[in-house]
Design a protein around this motif. Structure first.
Motif: not given
Ligand code: SF4
Ligand code: SF4
Lengths: 268, 188
Positions: A134-135, A259-265, B42-44, B56, B102, B104, B164
């Motif tokens: 995740s990092f 963290h990867t989840a910060t950039n979802l989308g 939202p998809l950026k 999504m 952890s 992702p 995304g």
């Protein structure tokens, strides 16, 4: 900056300091006679107390500290379980070595070296806990490298309290080398992150854009290196400055790595 | 590997971003304020550069090789043999947050009242009763669907990694997406 992991800052920094002290005790030639022995005992007890404080601090990170003994059950895949076992072993041999030191029985120097080796192994295991997928910036050997640097920087600096001023030569060399490596690593790493994927780039930008990062570069690396270069010894205030620098570095490590989840989308 | 692997299908062409799935999950489990197991992202613009938006809906992906399960020091996670659902057992959790750091996909969340982690369970109790997950049932456009077995799911026109959604093949997340289409221009 959202700051939630103070207990982890204290735990990891102090545990690495304890390991560093044992490593330096294993490397450092002692003054012959009783004074050298007494200083070694005091150093060893200090390392043990620092480790105890570190382990105590780690409890504050848990939502349910009473369940902490159960954290050993998943040794098959969990690096956190392995880390707890590794630091438990480190504490165990540290106590054993102290008992032999205290009784002045033979074998203490072997146990001192064993403690240092187990401590270094615990740092390797510890580094793996902080390298999950995740990092992206840390999903590699970087956490281990950071932790080793902390142990060598703080171990050699604080080790100076336990040897006479005239016997600091080795500690000064180890500290200066660790600081040079630390400076280079800390200056270059954000650039490497900036050349990676989006999330790693965000981490690199967080580091270069942070006043804490630059304060640490100046306060923990540049100033101490200048002091060591000029005075060729470790003044009593320097270990404290380095400890603050390491704590600042750990705050960034725990809060500014993205963290990867910060950039979802978004793009990855 | 489990015999069957259940999953979620997210049709970005049908999703209207109404958050009904996330709300259905909230209604079902009454998560603490600010905590959501399912969320609509939202998809950026860098991915979907149109005035119309695309979304999504994401929760836990019930991965084939779940990182959460691997890293948890107290074995608070297990993967169901019959459908591959990854279940978090709250009574075992000591709140170390290692799974939260952890995973992702950011699926496990911290419950500040209970000081423990928690996450989407794919409503396995509902599955066992022959019902669909609450989020799937709550979706008004059939954009979010339940996949009973990934192996027999028709993959044509679907992708596992929508732009995304980060790519982690070593986890093999049990989700499939239908990518959004370009908005259609209606001329009068
Ligand atoms: S998405 Fe995260 S929490 Fe869900 S199964 Fe995969 S690793 Fe575990
Ligand atoms: S927070 Fe709970 S479930 Fe997550 S890793 Fe820690 S003990 Fe396991």
């Amino acid at each position: 900056m959202v700051f939630t992991d103070f207990s982890l800052v204290v735990f990891s920094t102090l545990a690495q300091l304890a390991v560093g002290l044992t490593v330096m005790a294993a490397l450092q030639p002692r003054a012959a006679g009783e004074s050298g022995e007494v200083k070694l005992k005091v150093e060893w007890v200090t390392a043990g107390l620092i480790l105890a404080a570190a382990l105590m601090a780690s409890m504050f990170h848990l939502g349910h500290p009473s369940g902490s003994p159960r954290a050993l059950v998943h040794l098959s895949t969990s690096w956190l379980s392995r880390e707890i076992l590794a630091f438990g072993c480190f504490g165990g041999v540290l106590v054993l070595a102290f008992l032999t030191l205290w009784k002045n029985s033979g074998g203490s120097s072997l146990l001192i070296r064993l403690t240092a080796a187990v401590g270094l192994a615990a740092l390797l295991v510890s580094g793996m806990v902080y390298a999950p997928p995740s990092f992206p910036a840390l999903n590699n050997g970087v956490p281990v490298l950071f932790f080793l640097l902390t142990a060598f920087i703080l171990g050699s600096a604080f080790g100076a309290y336990f040897v006479g001023a005239e016997r600091q030569g080795l500690l000064v060399k180890v500290l200066a080398t660790s600081l040079v490596v630390g400076l280079v690593v800390n200056l270059i790493l954000p650039s490497i992150w900036l050349s990676g994927g989006t999330v790693a780039r965000m981490t690199g930008a967080n580091f270069y854009g942070s006043w804490l990062y630059w304060l640490r570069i100046a306060g923990e690396f540049v100033v101490p290196l200048a002091v060591l270069g000029a005075w060729k010894k470790i003044p009593a205030w320097l270990p404290i400055l380095l400890l603050l620098g390491e704590a600042a570095g750990r705050i960034m490590f725990l809060n500014s790595v993205v963290h990867t989840a910060t950039n979802l989308g978004g793009l990855y | 590997m489990s015999k069957k692997q259940a999953g979620f299908y997210i049709d970005a062409q049908r999703c209207i971003g109404c958050y009904s799935c996330a709300m259905a999950c909230k209604n079902q489990y009454h998560q603490e304020p600010g905590v959501h197991w399912r969320y609509v992202y939202p998809l950026k613009e860098e991915i979907y550069p149109h005035r119309e938006r695309a979304w999504m809906s994401l929760a836990c992906n019930h991965c084939e090789h779940p990182t959460c399960l691997e890293v948890c020091p107290v074995e608070a996670y297990y993967k169901r043999e019959k459908d591959g659902v990854v279940v978090h057992e709250q009574e075992k959790c000591i709140g170390c947050q290692n799974c939260i750091r952890s995973c992702p996909y950011g699926a496990p969340r911290f419950n500040p009242a209970r000081h423990q982690a928690e996450k989407c369970s794919m409503c396995y109790q509902r599955l066992d009763a022959g019902l669909k997950p609450a989020c799937v049932q709550g979706c008004p456009t059939y954009a979010l669907q339940f996949i009973e077995d990934m192996a027999s799911f028709d993959q044509s026109g679907k992708v596992q990694y929508l732009a995304g959604f980060p790519r982690f093949p070593e986890l093999n997340p049990s989700v499939r997406f239908r990518p959004p289409r370009e908005p259609r221009e209606v001329r009068r």
